[in-house]
Design a protein around this motif. Structure first.
Motif, PDB file in Angstrom:
ATOM      1  N   CYS A 226       0.805  -1.224   0.000  1.00 55.49           N
ATOM      2  CA  CYS A 226       0.000   0.000   0.000  1.00 55.49           C
ATOM      3  C   CYS A 226       0.835   1.270   0.000  1.00 55.49           C
ATOM      4  O   CYS A 226       0.411   2.297  -0.557  1.00 55.49           O
ATOM      5  CB  CYS A 226      -0.916   0.032   1.222  1.00 55.49           C
ATOM      6  N   GLY A 227       1.977   1.238   0.661  1.00 51.08           N
ATOM      7  CA  GLY A 227       2.717   2.476   0.846  1.00 51.08           C
ATOM      8  C   GLY A 227       1.956   3.398   1.776  1.00 51.08           C
ATOM      9  O   GLY A 227       1.189   2.960   2.640  1.00 51.08           O
ATOM     10  N   ALA A 228       2.110   4.694   1.577  1.00 52.79           N
ATOM     11  CA  ALA A 228       1.495   5.667   2.483  1.00 52.79           C
ATOM     12  C   ALA A 228       0.021   5.897   2.195  1.00 52.79           C
ATOM     13  O   ALA A 228      -0.695   6.446   3.028  1.00 52.79           O
ATOM     14  CB  ALA A 228       2.239   7.002   2.392  1.00 52.79           C
ATOM     15  N   GLY A 229      -0.466   5.462   1.037  1.00 54.36           N
ATOM     16  CA  GLY A 229      -1.819   5.819   0.630  1.00 54.36           C
ATOM     17  C   GLY A 229      -2.918   4.884   1.072  1.00 54.36           C
ATOM     18  O   GLY A 229      -4.088   5.219   0.981  1.00 54.36           O
ATOM     19  N   GLY A 230      -2.599   3.696   1.559  1.00 56.97           N
ATOM     20  CA  GLY A 230      -3.635   2.723   1.888  1.00 56.97           C
ATOM     21  C   GLY A 230      -4.187   2.076   0.639  1.00 56.97           C
ATOM     22  O   GLY A 230      -3.595   2.160  -0.444  1.00 56.97           O
ATOM     23  N   LEU A 231      -5.326   1.423   0.784  1.00 57.26           N
ATOM     24  CA  LEU A 231      -6.002   0.805  -0.354  1.00 57.26           C
ATOM     25  C   LEU A 231      -6.971   1.805  -0.987  1.00 57.26           C
ATOM     26  O   LEU A 231      -7.428   2.730  -0.317  1.00 57.26           O
ATOM     27  CB  LEU A 231      -6.787  -0.427   0.096  1.00 57.26           C
TER      28      LEU A 231
ATOM     29  N   PRO B 290      -8.452   4.251   3.576  1.00 56.46           N
ATOM     30  CA  PRO B 290      -7.211   4.939   3.954  1.00 56.46           C
ATOM     31  C   PRO B 290      -6.344   4.095   4.876  1.00 56.46           C
ATOM     32  O   PRO B 290      -6.814   3.168   5.537  1.00 56.46           O
ATOM     33  CB  PRO B 290      -7.719   6.207   4.655  1.00 56.46           C
ATOM     34  N   ARG B 291      -5.084   4.431   4.910  1.00 57.42           N
ATOM     35  CA  ARG B 291      -4.107   3.647   5.671  1.00 57.42           C
ATOM     36  C   ARG B 291      -4.488   3.501   7.139  1.00 57.42           C
ATOM     37  O   ARG B 291      -4.295   2.444   7.735  1.00 57.42           O
ATOM     38  CB  ARG B 291      -2.720   4.281   5.528  1.00 57.42           C
ATOM     39  N   GLN B 292      -5.066   4.551   7.726  1.00 58.00           N
ATOM     40  CA  GLN B 292      -5.393   4.483   9.144  1.00 58.00           C
ATOM     41  C   GLN B 292      -6.517   3.489   9.446  1.00 58.00           C
ATOM     42  O   GLN B 292      -6.729   3.127  10.602  1.00 58.00           O
ATOM     43  CB  GLN B 292      -5.762   5.867   9.695  1.00 58.00           C
ATOM     44  N   ALA B 293      -7.232   3.050   8.420  1.00 57.18           N
ATOM     45  CA  ALA B 293      -8.309   2.074   8.622  1.00 57.18           C
ATOM     46  C   ALA B 293      -7.865   0.639   8.375  1.00 57.18           C
ATOM     47  O   ALA B 293      -8.647  -0.290   8.582  1.00 57.18           O
ATOM     48  CB  ALA B 293      -9.483   2.406   7.694  1.00 57.18           C
ATOM     49  N   LEU B 294      -6.604   0.430   7.967  1.00 63.35           N
ATOM     50  CA  LEU B 294      -6.160  -0.914   7.601  1.00 63.35           C
ATOM     51  C   LEU B 294      -6.123  -1.857   8.796  1.00 63.35           C
ATOM     52  O   LEU B 294      -6.509  -3.024   8.686  1.00 63.35           O
ATOM     53  CB  LEU B 294      -4.782  -0.855   6.936  1.00 63.35           C
ATOM     54  N   ASN B 295      -5.645  -1.381   9.947  1.00 61.79           N
ATOM     55  CA  ASN B 295      -5.549  -2.269  11.108  1.00 61.79           C
ATOM     56  C   ASN B 295      -6.921  -2.805  11.519  1.00 61.79           C
ATOM     57  O   ASN B 295      -7.078  -3.995  11.811  1.00 61.79           O
ATOM     58  CB  ASN B 295      -4.901  -1.534  12.281  1.00 61.79           C
ATOM     59  N   GLY B 296      -7.919  -1.920  11.543  1.00 66.22           N
ATOM     60  CA  GLY B 296      -9.268  -2.371  11.896  1.00 66.22           C
ATOM     61  C   GLY B 296      -9.822  -3.351  10.890  1.00 66.22           C
ATOM     62  O   GLY B 296     -10.475  -4.340  11.260  1.00 66.22           O
TER      63      GLY B 296
ATOM     64  N   PRO C 203      -9.340  -3.184  -6.240  1.00 67.40           N
ATOM     65  CA  PRO C 203      -8.119  -3.785  -5.699  1.00 67.40           C
ATOM     66  C   PRO C 203      -6.885  -2.962  -6.024  1.00 67.40           C
ATOM     67  O   PRO C 203      -6.831  -2.253  -7.027  1.00 67.40           O
ATOM     68  CB  PRO C 203      -8.068  -5.153  -6.392  1.00 67.40           C
ATOM     69  N   LEU C 204      -5.899  -3.068  -5.160  1.00 67.95           N
ATOM     70  CA  LEU C 204      -4.582  -2.501  -5.408  1.00 67.95           C
ATOM     71  C   LEU C 204      -3.691  -3.637  -5.878  1.00 67.95           C
ATOM     72  O   LEU C 204      -3.588  -4.675  -5.211  1.00 67.95           O
ATOM     73  CB  LEU C 204      -4.021  -1.872  -4.128  1.00 67.95           C
ATOM     74  N   LEU C 205      -3.046  -3.454  -7.026  1.00 68.43           N
ATOM     75  CA  LEU C 205      -2.286  -4.527  -7.662  1.00 68.43           C
ATOM     76  C   LEU C 205      -0.822  -4.155  -7.774  1.00 68.43           C
ATOM     77  O   LEU C 205      -0.475  -3.008  -8.071  1.00 68.43           O
ATOM     78  CB  LEU C 205      -2.838  -4.814  -9.067  1.00 68.43           C
ATOM     79  N   ALA C 206       0.033  -5.139  -7.560  1.00 66.94           N
ATOM     80  CA  ALA C 206       1.450  -4.931  -7.801  1.00 66.94           C
ATOM     81  C   ALA C 206       1.698  -4.799  -9.300  1.00 66.94           C
ATOM     82  O   ALA C 206       0.887  -5.241 -10.128  1.00 66.94           O
ATOM     83  CB  ALA C 206       2.260  -6.103  -7.231  1.00 66.94           C
ATOM     84  N   GLU C 207       2.806  -4.202  -9.659  1.00 66.02           N
ATOM     85  CA  GLU C 207       3.142  -4.038 -11.072  1.00 66.02           C
ATOM     86  C   GLU C 207       3.243  -5.410 -11.748  1.00 66.02           C
ATOM     87  O   GLU C 207       3.777  -6.360 -11.182  1.00 66.02           O
ATOM     88  CB  GLU C 207       4.469  -3.284 -11.210  1.00 66.02           C
ATOM     89  N   HIS C 208       2.693  -5.503 -12.939  1.00 68.14           N
ATOM     90  CA  HIS C 208       2.720  -6.720 -13.756  1.00 68.14           C
ATOM     91  C   HIS C 208       1.876  -7.860 -13.170  1.00 68.14           C
ATOM     92  O   HIS C 208       2.059  -9.027 -13.539  1.00 68.14           O
ATOM     93  CB  HIS C 208       4.157  -7.216 -13.979  1.00 68.14           C
ATOM     94  N   TYR C 209       0.960  -7.553 -12.263  1.00 66.61           N
ATOM     95  CA  TYR C 209       0.058  -8.584 -11.739  1.00 66.61           C
ATOM     96  C   TYR C 209      -0.887  -9.040 -12.837  1.00 66.61           C
ATOM     97  O   TYR C 209      -1.502  -8.214 -13.524  1.00 66.61           O
ATOM     98  CB  TYR C 209      -0.732  -8.028 -10.553  1.00 66.61           C
ATOM     99  N   THR C 210      -1.017 -10.352 -13.031  1.00 68.66           N
ATOM    100  CA  THR C 210      -1.788 -10.891 -14.159  1.00 68.66           C
ATOM    101  C   THR C 210      -2.966 -11.750 -13.732  1.00 68.66           C
ATOM    102  O   THR C 210      -3.592 -12.393 -14.577  1.00 68.66           O
ATOM    103  CB  THR C 210      -0.876 -11.733 -15.070  1.00 68.66           C
ATOM    104  N   GLN C 211      -3.284 -11.775 -12.439  1.00 71.98           N
ATOM    105  CA  GLN C 211      -4.317 -12.688 -11.943  1.00 71.98           C
ATOM    106  C   GLN C 211      -5.583 -11.960 -11.488  1.00 71.98           C
ATOM    107  O   GLN C 211      -6.316 -12.465 -10.645  1.00 71.98           O
ATOM    108  CB  GLN C 211      -3.755 -13.504 -10.763  1.00 71.98           C
TER     109      GLN C 211
END
Length: 217
Positions: free
Chosen positions: A28-33, A37-43, A96-104
């Motif tokens: 995710c980096g600093a931006g979250g999904l 937002p990133r601050q909601a990821l833990n919950g 969804p947030l996808l990594a570079e070159h994700y094909t699935q």
């Protein structure tokens, strides 16, 4: 809860656990999904609302949130305000947030759809994806993946800070003859969807993706 939903040499999608936090933050980096937002990821991790694919390795390759419609986040609240699950029952799959070159992506969406329809069997499940007409080929590819995964395009409308394609996990109730073919950027598309048509399949023509509109009821 550790539950592997589908596993091959290159595809390993499951619900993420709190122990996956570092892998999630690395993706995710600093931006979250998107729409989370990133601050909601833990919950979301603690509540079992995140789906991820490690692609058969140790690095997270894709992640998305499955949010209940009663959630007070911007996306569920926007859907309720637009009349989708106004009673707060059901869920929405975030982009969804996808990594570079994700094909699935198609397999990832199908896995998410199976999970959502099992978890919310008696309620409606939606999915959304932003429509950016300035990057139409990319949006056409994403829309094709969503439709191929078994989702149905039901609306194109502004919500949650973007012009969103709104997909339903429910298919068309009856197979009907095609009513009209439209392109994703056609200004008539949102009006036709509002009038009760939906898109469950598509083709490709000289001008790109051609959506097949059929009566939804």
């Amino acid at each position: 809860m550790l539950q592997t939903l589908e596993r091959t040499a290159t595809f390993d999608a499951r619900m993420l656990l709190p122990g996956d936090r570092e892998a999630l933050l690395a993706l995710c980096g600093a931006g979250g999904l998107p729409q989370l937002p990133r601050q909601a990821l833990n919950g979301a991790l603690a509540d079992g609302r995140l789906l991820g694919d490690f692609g058969g390795g140790d690095t997270l390759q894709a992640a998305a949130a499955l949010l209940p419609l009663y959630d007070e986040g911007v996306l569920p609240a926007s859907l309720r305000a637009a009349g989708y699950g106004a009673d707060g029952q059901g869920a929405v799959l975030t982009p969804p947030l996808l990594a570079e070159h994700y094909t699935q992506l198609r397999q990832f969406l199908r896995t998410a759809l199976r999970l959502a329809t099992t978890r919310y069997a008696s309620y409606h499940v939606w999915a959304v994806q932003p429509l950016d007409t300035q990057d139409l080929p990319h949006c056409e590819d994403l829309c094709a993946q969503y439709l191929s995964a078994g989702l149905t395009l039901r609306a194109v409308r502004p919500m949650a800070g973007a012009n969103m394609m709104v997909f339903s996990a429910r298919g068309l109730p009856h197979w009907r003859e095609p009513y009209r073919h439209l392109h994703l950027a056609d200004p008539a598309l949102p009006r036709m969807l509002e009038r009760g048509y939906a898109v469950a399949d598509f083709g490709w023509g000289p001008r790109g993706m051609e959506l097949v509109l059929r009566a939804a009821s």
